[in-house]
Scaffold this motif. Structure first.
Motif, PDB file in Angstrom:
ATOM      1  N   LEU A   1       0.857  -1.191   0.000  1.00 53.46           N
ATOM      2  CA  LEU A   1       0.000   0.000   0.000  1.00 53.46           C
ATOM      3  C   LEU A   1       0.888   1.234   0.000  1.00 53.46           C
ATOM      4  CD1 LEU A   1      -2.610  -1.133   2.679  1.00 53.46           C
ATOM      5  CD2 LEU A   1      -3.079  -0.731   0.261  1.00 53.46           C
ATOM      6  N   CYS A   2       0.517   2.254  -0.758  1.00 49.03           N
ATOM      7  CA  CYS A   2       1.301   3.488  -0.794  1.00 49.03           C
ATOM      8  C   CYS A   2       1.397   4.085   0.612  1.00 49.03           C
ATOM      9  CB  CYS A   2       0.648   4.534  -1.692  1.00 49.03           C
ATOM     10  SG  CYS A   2       0.359   4.001  -3.375  1.00 49.03           S
ATOM     11  N   GLN A   3       2.496   4.791   0.854  1.00 50.15           N
ATOM     12  CA  GLN A   3       2.586   5.545   2.104  1.00 50.15           C
ATOM     13  C   GLN A   3       1.503   6.625   2.061  1.00 50.15           C
ATOM     14  OE1 GLN A   3       4.341   4.647   4.637  1.00 50.15           O
ATOM     15  NE2 GLN A   3       5.289   2.977   3.469  1.00 50.15           N
ATOM     16  N   GLY A   4       0.793   6.786   3.164  1.00 50.78           N
ATOM     17  CA  GLY A   4      -0.234   7.830   3.204  1.00 50.78           C
ATOM     18  C   GLY A   4      -1.589   7.370   2.693  1.00 50.78           C
ATOM     19  N   CYS A   5      -1.688   6.085   2.314  1.00 49.49           N
ATOM     20  CA  CYS A   5      -2.962   5.559   1.807  1.00 49.49           C
ATOM     21  C   CYS A   5      -3.963   5.398   2.952  1.00 49.49           C
ATOM     22  CB  CYS A   5      -2.694   4.203   1.163  1.00 49.49           C
ATOM     23  SG  CYS A   5      -4.193   3.315   0.730  1.00 49.49           S
ATOM     24  N   GLY A   6      -5.205   5.754   2.702  1.00 48.23           N
ATOM     25  CA  GLY A   6      -6.259   5.649   3.714  1.00 48.23           C
ATOM     26  C   GLY A   6      -6.521   4.217   4.173  1.00 48.23           C
ATOM     27  N   HIS A   7      -6.316   3.241   3.272  1.00 47.93           N
ATOM     28  CA  HIS A   7      -6.505   1.840   3.674  1.00 47.93           C
ATOM     29  C   HIS A   7      -5.569   1.495   4.833  1.00 47.93           C
ATOM     30  CE1 HIS A   7      -9.037   1.176   0.246  1.00 47.93           C
ATOM     31  NE2 HIS A   7      -8.082   1.046  -0.661  1.00 47.93           N
ATOM     32  N   ARG A   8      -4.371   2.094   4.831  1.00 47.43           N
ATOM     33  CA  ARG A   8      -3.415   1.830   5.919  1.00 47.43           C
ATOM     34  C   ARG A   8      -4.016   2.224   7.263  1.00 47.43           C
ATOM     35  NH1 ARG A   8       2.241   1.177   5.347  1.00 47.43           N
ATOM     36  NH2 ARG A   8       2.722   0.770   3.173  1.00 47.43           N
TER      37      ARG A   8
ATOM     38  N   ASP B   1     -13.566   3.420   1.551  1.00 49.25           N
ATOM     39  CA  ASP B   1     -13.950   4.246   0.404  1.00 49.25           C
ATOM     40  C   ASP B   1     -12.853   5.251   0.039  1.00 49.25           C
ATOM     41  OD1 ASP B   1     -15.214   5.697  -1.530  1.00 49.25           O
ATOM     42  OD2 ASP B   1     -16.690   6.623  -0.189  1.00 49.25           O
ATOM     43  N   ASN B   2     -12.142   4.964  -1.068  1.00 44.52           N
ATOM     44  CA  ASN B   2     -11.132   5.912  -1.537  1.00 44.52           C
ATOM     45  C   ASN B   2     -11.630   6.656  -2.779  1.00 44.52           C
ATOM     46  OD1 ASN B   2     -11.065   3.857  -3.338  1.00 44.52           O
ATOM     47  ND2 ASN B   2      -8.916   3.316  -3.043  1.00 44.52           N
ATOM     48  N   GLU B   3     -12.921   6.544  -3.005  1.00 43.32           N
ATOM     49  CA  GLU B   3     -13.615   7.290  -4.055  1.00 43.32           C
ATOM     50  C   GLU B   3     -13.069   7.038  -5.457  1.00 43.32           C
ATOM     51  OE1 GLU B   3     -13.187  11.172  -2.006  1.00 43.32           O
ATOM     52  OE2 GLU B   3     -15.334  11.006  -1.669  1.00 43.32           O
TER      53      GLU B   3
ATOM     54  N   THR C   1     -11.491   3.541  -8.246  1.00 46.18           N
ATOM     55  CA  THR C   1     -11.122   2.147  -8.467  1.00 46.18           C
ATOM     56  C   THR C   1      -9.602   2.150  -8.591  1.00 46.18           C
ATOM     57  OG1 THR C   1     -13.148   2.057  -9.781  1.00 46.18           O
ATOM     58  CG2 THR C   1     -11.735   0.129  -9.869  1.00 46.18           C
ATOM     59  N   ALA C   2      -8.918   2.066  -7.466  1.00 44.59           N
ATOM     60  CA  ALA C   2      -7.489   2.377  -7.436  1.00 44.59           C
ATOM     61  C   ALA C   2      -6.620   1.271  -8.015  1.00 44.59           C
ATOM     62  CB  ALA C   2      -7.056   2.687  -6.016  1.00 44.59           C
ATOM     63  N   MET C   3      -6.935   0.053  -7.672  1.00 43.11           N
ATOM     64  CA  MET C   3      -6.089  -1.083  -8.057  1.00 43.11           C
ATOM     65  C   MET C   3      -5.777  -1.090  -9.556  1.00 43.11           C
ATOM     66  SD  MET C   3      -5.016  -4.142  -6.720  1.00 43.11           S
ATOM     67  CE  MET C   3      -3.451  -3.740  -7.380  1.00 43.11           C
TER      68      MET C   3
ATOM     69  N   CYS D   1      -8.015   8.287  -2.524  1.00 39.68           N
ATOM     70  CA  CYS D   1      -6.741   7.654  -2.881  1.00 39.68           C
ATOM     71  C   CYS D   1      -5.722   8.754  -3.203  1.00 39.68           C
ATOM     72  CB  CYS D   1      -6.970   6.768  -4.105  1.00 39.68           C
ATOM     73  SG  CYS D   1      -5.490   6.379  -5.043  1.00 39.68           S
ATOM     74  N   ILE D   2      -4.533   8.681  -2.611  1.00 43.97           N
ATOM     75  CA  ILE D   2      -3.584   9.785  -2.831  1.00 43.97           C
ATOM     76  C   ILE D   2      -3.037   9.791  -4.253  1.00 43.97           C
ATOM     77  CG2 ILE D   2      -2.920  10.160  -0.414  1.00 43.97           C
ATOM     78  CD1 ILE D   2      -0.505   8.387  -0.920  1.00 43.97           C
ATOM     79  N   GLN D   3      -3.016   8.649  -4.896  1.00 42.98           N
ATOM     80  CA  GLN D   3      -2.555   8.614  -6.294  1.00 42.98           C
ATOM     81  C   GLN D   3      -3.562   9.321  -7.200  1.00 42.98           C
ATOM     82  OE1 GLN D   3       0.325   7.689  -7.064  1.00 42.98           O
ATOM     83  NE2 GLN D   3       0.992   6.245  -5.501  1.00 42.98           N
ATOM     84  N   THR D   4      -4.829   9.040  -6.982  1.00 47.69           N
ATOM     85  CA  THR D   4      -5.874   9.683  -7.785  1.00 47.69           C
ATOM     86  C   THR D   4      -5.863  11.186  -7.531  1.00 47.69           C
ATOM     87  OG1 THR D   4      -7.170   7.687  -7.471  1.00 47.69           O
ATOM     88  CG2 THR D   4      -8.319   9.566  -8.374  1.00 47.69           C
TER      89      THR D   4
ATOM     90  N   GLN E   1       2.915  -2.332  -9.641  1.00 45.69           N
ATOM     91  CA  GLN E   1       3.246  -0.915  -9.668  1.00 45.69           C
ATOM     92  C   GLN E   1       3.230  -0.231  -8.308  1.00 45.69           C
ATOM     93  OE1 GLN E   1       0.721   0.267 -13.004  1.00 45.69           O
ATOM     94  NE2 GLN E   1       2.591   0.835 -14.053  1.00 45.69           N
ATOM     95  N   ARG E   2       2.711  -0.932  -7.281  1.00 45.45           N
ATOM     96  CA  ARG E   2       2.698  -0.295  -5.973  1.00 45.45           C
ATOM     97  C   ARG E   2       3.979  -0.593  -5.212  1.00 45.45           C
ATOM     98  NH1 ARG E   2      -1.093  -0.634  -7.830  1.00 45.45           N
ATOM     99  NH2 ARG E   2      -2.868   0.730  -8.026  1.00 45.45           N
ATOM    100  N   GLY E   3       5.106  -0.060  -5.685  1.00 47.11           N
ATOM    101  CA  GLY E   3       6.367  -0.220  -4.971  1.00 47.11           C
ATOM    102  C   GLY E   3       7.000  -1.592  -5.138  1.00 47.11           C
TER     103      GLY E   3
HETATM  104  S1  SF4 Z   1      -3.139   3.547  -5.219  1.00 52.36           S
HETATM  105 FE1  SF4 Z   1      -4.449   4.672  -3.790  1.00 52.36          FE
HETATM  106  S2  SF4 Z   1      -5.702   3.127  -2.793  1.00 52.36           S
HETATM  107 FE2  SF4 Z   1      -4.027   2.055  -3.792  1.00 52.36          FE
HETATM  108  S3  SF4 Z   1      -2.438   1.849  -2.227  1.00 52.36           S
HETATM  109 FE3  SF4 Z   1      -1.983   3.732  -3.328  1.00 52.36          FE
HETATM  110  S4  SF4 Z   1      -3.064   5.343  -2.198  1.00 52.36           S
HETATM  111 FE4  SF4 Z   1      -3.905   3.401  -1.528  1.00 52.36          FE
END
Ligand code: SF4
Ligand SMILES: Cc1ncc(C[n+]2csc(CCOP(=O)(O)OP(=O)(O)O)c2C)c(N)n1
Lengths: 533, 193
Positions: A352-359, A453-455, A457-459, A520-523, B43-45
């Motif tokens: 999971l990205c650093q700073g991701c809400g799922h974390r 809910d990261n608003e 479809t991140a994956m 989602c921080i990437q979005t 792609q996630r690291g």
């Molecule tokens: S892409 Fe978005 S939802 Fe997925 S791990 Fe990174 S921050 Fe979290």
């Protein structure tokens, strides 16, 4: 004649536009996602008003595509391999009704499971539904097949299944495109009810037509330019390839084939050519990406008659994608490596990205779950948050198929598991979690559902999510008591509040829905960049 | 002419942009090319790689056979080693020297360097440092591309054109920054060779 550098997916998308589709219907899924994204970004698609919004799931996508084809227009429907399981009901029955406007159903299979939970080979579905299939060996062939495939579909009267695999979908090559065709006019079928109402009496007739059509489909394969026979002097062995396996074979014979080769890219199997290679050669080697579909057909149940080598007799590995090396080995060629992977090299799994809400959701959830001393079971689902299975979180006990978190937690709760918790993403919830929630509501199941809910479809790269902004009202509409729909912001500073809400709702004997919500921080970053421009 | 390249790194480092620029350049040069990449989970690291094949004749396989790669271009030193079985005996390894540590068990960098030292043909450079000097650390991947350019068999100006094509819609500043980064990497690799 223009040459473009296209991913296999992009070649398919451009071909569909050029072939005059009026809509693409899809739910994201690796490695198929880029097809719809390409059409969404295409100026021609925009100008023509080609439908390209994401559907809620693969079944709704395929049904809408079928509806468009009913009305006489051309539609493309795309999904990853497991998506066809979701759409299978429509798929099997669209083979009964047939189509009016041309329809191509694209399945992007993922052998070796680069980003999937299984490696099912959807050619099995094609055979199951008994419809024609195309399997390109190059990006150019993918383009040409789609460009002419809608016409083929209209000529035969049935949808066509186009199968690609990861290495085709996600590999780039130069592609020459063809002129843009006009869209079909709307034109509903005249005797449509005879075909599109599958009441038993009518369906029996339709099935007979489908059976009769098999011969027509086989003829089409035999005459197809995509199926090619290459004769060669050494007939001790004959080689049958399907899809991109042909490329791996060619790689091993840069100066021309030693044995006769039958390249198959259109199904059902071209009987004439298969007969020829079997009659002329002593033994057969089948090279196919995925399951031993052709191999099994040739071998028959008892394996008597033709001697067939391939994935079933261990000539090739039974699982995983083909590689030029695996094919070389099957041909008895020596594979030479000069350097080994040094021992210092460690695995680098995704996270999971650093700073991701799922974390933050998992941090808080894990602490509460720990208070139940191992009694709690957390049923996970599919999305970025599945990475919560890995260290440091190790937070989920299952991940099976989209939507299964809610219904598995329900079944476990029925069996007496407490706490029974479900963790599901927003897009997965609207894909196939909502119906399971209705089951829970109807029985007032003792369950706690976390919709993380990261608003988006991140994956799959941040596509729009069908329920954004409406999750609470959807849950309330399904019948969840609004007092037990609890929204929170997953941030470190809120951990104490989050934990007490989670605790309360686990202890509540009934259906509760927790919605930790943070984009989602990437979005978010992508949006910011886009708005700067 | 036939060049097989493995690009490697960690998700998010930008190997796919390198591949895209080379791809555009190859197309302009009238070469055949195939480039396989992995999207999705990795792609996630996680580790990412791409197989890039250029040739003046049609190319069969999208994947490079073992022992066939003319070079490995890597944005991360440990990742460069992961693909060694694909390298030709006389192949070149061009890698960033700076480790990307996002796993708890990342090996000691001395051990990684010792493995790099054992290879006959390699260029190891700190592309992030060079990128910073050239204007932006974000262009580290393009510095790496510059360093690899002399090995590609594609003219430098075609690579420049590729950069203009790929980054063009992001504006003139971004294009210039990347062109500068390309030059910096190119000059340095020339001086090390
Ligand atoms: S892409 Fe978005 S939802 Fe997925 S791990 Fe990174 S921050 Fe979290
Ligand atoms: C039937 C099916 N369709 C598509 C996919 C591909 N897929 C995996 S996760 C996912 C979406 C996840 O979105 P969401 O639930 O919102 O979670 P996020 O990744 O945003 O955290 C998709 C489309 C799949 N695995 N199965």
């Amino acid at each position: 004649m223009e040459k473009h550098l296209f991913l296999g997916d992009e070649a398919i998308a451009q071909a569909a536009i050029d072939a005059g589709i009026s809509g693409v219907y899809a739910y994201p899924g690796t490695p198929s996602t880029e097809i719809t994204e390409y059409i969404q970004g295409s100026p021609v698609a925009k100008e023509r008003g080609i439908h390209c919004r994401w559907s809620a799931n693969e079944k709704t996508a395929m049904e809408a595509a079928l509806g468009m084809c009913y009305a006489g227009k051309r539609a493309l429907c795309c999904m990853k391999h497991v998506g066809l399981n979701v759409a299978a009901d429509c798929f099997m029955n669209a083979a009964m009704s047939g189509i009016n406007g041309g329809m191509i159903i694209l399945t992007a299979d993922d052998p070796s499971m680069h980003s999937s939970q299984n490696e099912q080979d959807n050619r099995v579905y094609g055979n199951f539904a008994m419809i024609p299939m195309l399997e390109p060996s190059s990006q150019q062939e993918a383009y040409d097949m789609v460009y002419s495939g809608f016409e083929l579909s209209e000529k035969l009267g049935y949808p066509i299944l186009l199968r690609v695999t990861t290495r085709m979908a996600h590999s780039r090559a130069g592609v020459v495109t063809s002129p843009l065709k006009p869209e079909n006019q709307m034109n509903c079928p005249v005797n449509g009810r005879q075909r599109f109402i599958l009441l038993p009496a009518l369906a029996r007739k339709r099935f007979k037509s489908l059976l009769v059509s098999q011969e027509v489909f086989t003829k089409a394969s035999e005459n197809s330019g995509y199926n090619k026979y290459f004769d060669a002097p050494n007939k001790d062995l004959g080689i049958i390839t399907t899809g991109i396996a042909f490329n791996y074979l060619s790689e091993n014979y840069p100066d021309g084939f030693e044995h006769p080769v039958l390249k198959i890219s259109q199904y059902p199997l071209p009987r004439k050519q298969v007969e020829r290679i079997v009659n002329e050669c002593k033994e057969i080697l089948v090279l196919e990406e995925g399951y031993p579909v052709v191999e099994e057909q040739l071998k028959g149940f008892l394996g008597k008659g033709v001697t067939v080598h391939g994935r079933l007799d261990g000539t090739l590995q039974r699982d995983g994608e083909l590689t030029p090396d695996a094919v070389g080995k099957a041909l008895g060629k020596e594979i030479q490596s000069y350097y080994a992977i040094p021992e210092v090299v460690e695995q680098r799994p995704p996270a999971l990205c650093q700073g991701c809400g799922h974390r933050d959701m998992y941090e808080a959830l894990n602490e509460v779950i720990a208070e139940y001393n191992g009694a709690a079971k957390v049923f996970g689902d599919i999305g970025c948050y599945t990475l919560g299975a890995l260290p440091p979180f190790r937070a989920i006990d299952s991940c099976i198929d989209m939507g299964a978190s809610i219904t598995m937690a329900k079944g476990a709760s029925d069996a007496g598991v407490f706490p029974a918790v479900s963790v599901i993403g927003d897009s997965t919830f609207t894909h196939s979690g909502m119906t399971g929630l209705l089951d829970c509501v109807n029985e007032n199941t003792n369950i706690t559902i976390v919709i993380s809910d990261n608003e988006t479809t991140a994956m799959t790269g941040g596509q729009d999510s069908a329920g954004t902004g409406r999750l609470e009202s959807i849950c309330a509409g399904i019948g969840v008591d609004p007092a037990h729909i609890r929204v929170m912001v997953p941030l470190k500073k809120n951990y104490e509040e989050m934990k007490s809400i989670i605790r309360e709702e686990i202890e509540y004997k009934g259906v509760s829905v927790l919605i930790p919500r943070r984009e989602c921080i990437q979005t978010l970053t992508r949006k910011k960049k886009a708005s700067k421009k | 002419m036939k060049t097989d390249i493995i690009l490697s790194g960690v998700g998010g480092q930008g190997i796919l942009s390198i591949a895209a620029v080379i791809g555009e350049a190859a197309l302009k040069e009238g070469l055949y090319m195939k480039q396989a990449e992995v999207h999705g989970m990795s792609q996630r690291g996680g580790d990412v790689q791409s197989n890039l094949r250029l040739s003046d004749e049609p190319i069969a396989s999208d994947l490079i056979p073992k022992g066939h790669a003319d070079m490995i271009i890597s944005l991360e030193p440990m990742e460069s080693l992961r693909y060694l079985p694909y390298l030709k005996k006389e192949g070149w390894l061009v890698t960033n020297s700076r480790p990307f540590v996002n796993i708890p068990n990342y090996p000691e960098i001395e051990k990684v360097n010792a493995e790099l030292d054992r290879l006959p043909h390699k260029v190891v450079l700190d592309v992030e440092e060079i990128a910073k000097e050239a204007g932006s650390i974000r262009a580290a991947n393009i510095v790496m591309l510059g360093a690899a350019t002399p090995f590609l068999g594609i003219d430098y100006d075609k690579i420049e054109a590729g950069i203009r094509h790929i980054f063009g819609r992001k504006g003139e500043d971004i294009v210039n920054m990347n062109l500068k980064a390309l030059k910096a990497g190119y000059d340095l690799a020339q001086s090390l060779r």
